[in-house]
Motif scaffolding. Structure first.
Motif, short mmCIF file in Angstrom:
data_model
loop_
_atom_site.label_atom_id
_atom_site.label_comp_id
_atom_site.label_asym_id
_atom_site.label_seq_id
_atom_site.Cartn_x
_atom_site.Cartn_y
_atom_site.Cartn_z
N ASP A 43 -34.27 0.81 45.80
CA ASP A 43 -33.57 2.05 45.47
C ASP A 43 -32.14 1.78 45.04
OD1 ASP A 43 -35.86 3.43 46.18
OD2 ASP A 43 -35.18 3.81 48.24
N LEU A 44 -31.44 0.91 45.77
CA LEU A 44 -30.04 0.63 45.45
C LEU A 44 -29.88 -0.10 44.12
CD1 LEU A 44 -28.73 -0.50 48.95
CD2 LEU A 44 -28.15 1.61 47.73
N ALA A 45 -30.92 -0.80 43.69
CA ALA A 45 -30.85 -1.55 42.44
C ALA A 45 -31.08 -0.68 41.22
CB ALA A 45 -31.86 -2.69 42.46
N GLN A 46 -31.52 0.57 41.41
CA GLN A 46 -31.77 1.46 40.28
C GLN A 46 -30.49 1.71 39.51
OE1 GLN A 46 -34.99 2.41 39.41
NE2 GLN A 46 -35.35 0.89 41.04
N PRO B 10 -29.79 7.88 51.19
CA PRO B 10 -28.81 8.35 52.17
C PRO B 10 -27.38 8.03 51.74
CG PRO B 10 -30.66 7.33 53.30
CD PRO B 10 -30.86 7.08 51.83
N SER B 11 -26.52 9.02 51.82
CA SER B 11 -25.14 8.84 51.36
C SER B 11 -24.41 7.76 52.18
CB SER B 11 -24.37 10.16 51.44
OG SER B 11 -24.35 10.65 52.78
N SER B 12 -24.79 7.59 53.45
CA SER B 12 -24.14 6.56 54.27
C SER B 12 -24.43 5.16 53.73
CB SER B 12 -24.63 6.67 55.72
OG SER B 12 -26.04 6.50 55.80
N VAL B 13 -25.64 4.97 53.18
CA VAL B 13 -26.00 3.68 52.60
C VAL B 13 -25.18 3.41 51.34
CG1 VAL B 13 -27.87 2.37 51.52
CG2 VAL B 13 -28.32 3.74 53.56
N ILE B 14 -25.04 4.43 50.52
CA ILE B 14 -24.25 4.28 49.29
C ILE B 14 -22.78 4.10 49.62
CG2 ILE B 14 -23.47 5.50 47.22
CD1 ILE B 14 -26.28 6.57 46.91
N THR C 245 -20.72 -8.93 38.59
CA THR C 245 -22.11 -9.12 38.19
C THR C 245 -22.88 -7.82 38.41
OG1 THR C 245 -22.05 -11.48 38.74
CG2 THR C 245 -24.22 -10.43 38.62
N ALA C 246 -23.61 -7.39 37.40
CA ALA C 246 -24.37 -6.14 37.48
C ALA C 246 -25.50 -6.26 38.49
CB ALA C 246 -24.93 -5.78 36.10
N GLY C 247 -25.76 -5.16 39.19
CA GLY C 247 -26.93 -5.07 40.06
C GLY C 247 -26.82 -5.73 41.40
N ILE C 248 -25.61 -6.09 41.83
CA ILE C 248 -25.43 -6.74 43.13
C ILE C 248 -25.61 -5.72 44.25
CG2 ILE C 248 -23.72 -7.79 44.67
CD1 ILE C 248 -24.84 -9.77 42.68
N ILE C 249 -26.31 -6.14 45.30
CA ILE C 249 -26.51 -5.33 46.49
C ILE C 249 -25.72 -5.96 47.64
CG2 ILE C 249 -28.19 -4.34 48.11
CD1 ILE C 249 -28.49 -3.38 45.20
N TYR C 250 -25.02 -5.12 48.40
CA TYR C 250 -24.19 -5.63 49.50
C TYR C 250 -24.85 -5.38 50.85
CZ TYR C 250 -20.68 -6.11 45.89
OH TYR C 250 -20.03 -6.48 44.74
N PRO C 251 -24.56 -6.22 51.83
CA PRO C 251 -25.12 -6.07 53.18
C PRO C 251 -24.26 -5.11 53.99
CG PRO C 251 -23.72 -7.98 53.15
CD PRO C 251 -23.64 -7.39 51.75
#
Length: 402
Positions: free
Chosen positions: A4-7, A36-40, A60-66
């Motif tokens: 979802d976050l990578a969309q 969920p807004s908290s995740v974003i 870098t495009a599309g990076i997801i953070y922990p």
């Protein structure tokens, strides 16, 4: 959640709202584009932190953070790049199985160190027991263009037992938080327990690199480990960030200690503990110049050998600022030209602007206490350096020349 976050629409929202107040964002909406807004909000906060700490990830495009705690525990980009440099340029003589060999990061985390260290090897294995971090690292390594990293969701000990092949290099950054999130410093209190695991590591690999907190005393670190050939005390912009211990199977000599200030490459200092013990030092009152060693040098404990090597005098056994009538630009740290020795009653005259950068070393009052007592504000180009000598204490008005 990673999918979802990578969309593209979520990624665009994160970029567009990078400077927003994330607390207000969470209060206004429970969900954003079905997420969920908290995740974003966490992604936005982490992206802001990554701008300085991890610019390659940020750009870098599309990076997801922990979760933020995992990002805070991760190495910075500049210190991770240094680990790559250690393997490629700082092992003397060069170790034959680095280029094209097999490397392992047993404490993968967010995957920053893995990404850079893997560039020294033909095959690299990232190992992490947290399934969420494994998926995030796998996704990001792909986004960053890495093609030689294999990801394993397992504990370090289990990976070593199950992996059948030859390992040429192992890296560990043990967790310094207990299950109750309490911070620990001693290596035996970390996860994994490095001193207990190290004999097995050196049976599997010829080289093991261990990252520790700068709070750990180096001598304690050496006492708890074995076969240490190099110690790297690493600072960024004169802020000590980490200490690295490079262990080599079968090595029994004295380790070489490298005090490294990454953004000032000329400030590197290399020595052995035996040199420090043997070094002879002379004392003096403040002469024409004062020399303040950088934070890596202080952490490394090269107090006497520094004075001996650069021909400097110490002011006092426990005052780690040096003095000389001769200027030595090669000194690894800051250099000040003394303008005058002052008394408290002369402060108003000498510092007419009521501004000064205050340094206190082995002096009864801290810099903050001196600032209040002498009615000075931070700032300006002038320095007030408070130090203890052998027979008296000094307040020194000075200007920085390096």
């Amino acid at each position: 959640m990673i999918h979802d976050l990578a969309q593209s629409n979520i990624q665009q929202f994160i970029r567009d709202h990078e400077n927003d107040d994330v607390r207000e964002l969470v209060l206004k909406k429970a969900f954003i584009e079905g997420t969920p807004s908290s995740v974003i909000a966490n992604q936005i906060a982490c992206r802001r932190k990554a701008k300085e700490k991890l610019p390659l990830w940020y750009n870098t495009a599309g990076i997801i953070y922990p979760p933020m705690v995992n990002l805070e525990q991760a190495s910075s980009e500049i210190t991770a790049q240094f680990k790559y440099e250690v393997l490629t340029n700082r092992i003397n003589p060069p170790f034959p199985r680095i280029k094209g060999g097999v490397g392992v990061d047993l404490t993968g985390g967010f995957g920053v160190d893995s990404f850079f260290i893997s560039q020294s090897f033909g095959q690299f294995h990232y190992v992490e027991s947290n399934a969420e971090l494994v998926e995030i690292a796998r996704h990001n390594h792909r986004q960053l263009g890495s093609t030689n990293i294999t990801h394993h969701c397992t504990a370090a000990e289990e990976f070593l037992q199950a992996f059948p092949g030859t390992i040429d290099f192992i890296y560990l950054d043990p967790s310094r938080r207990t299950t109750g999130s309490k911070k620990v410093v001693q290596l035996s209190d970390c996860l994994p327990d490095v001193p207990a695991l190290l004999p097995a590591l050196l049976e599997r690999s010829s080289l093991v690199l261990i990252k520790t907190s700068p709070l750990l005393d180096i001598q304690r670190g050496l006492n708890g480990l074995r076969s240490v050939r190099n110690v790297f005390v690493v600072s960024v912009a004169n802020d000590c960030k980490e200490v690295l211990y490079l262990c080599q199977s079968g090595f029994s000599g004295e380790p070489v200690i490298h005090a490294v200030n990454l953004q000032s490459p000329d400030d590197e200092f290399t020595f052995c503990i035996s040199e420090e013990k043997k070094a002879a030092v002379e004392f003096s009152y403040p002469l024409a110049y004062l020399f303040e060693p950088n934070s890596s040098l202080m952490k490394a404990g090269a107090f006497k050998v520094t004075a001996e090597r650069y021909g400097l005098f110490k002011l006092h056994k426990n005052t780690h600022i040096y003095t000389s009538d001769k200027l030595s630009y090669e000194f690894p740290g800051r250099i000040f030209k003394i303008k005058s020795l002052v008394t408290p009653s002369e402060i108003k005259t000498v510092f007419a602007t009521k501004q000064a950068n205050i340094i206190s070393r082995n002096y009864p009052l801290t810099a903050e206490q001196l600032k209040k007592k002498l009615h000075l504000r931070d700032g300006g180009s002038d320095y007030l350096i408070a130090v203890a000598g052998l027979k008296k204490k000094y307040l020194v008005a000075a200007g920085r020349i390096k």
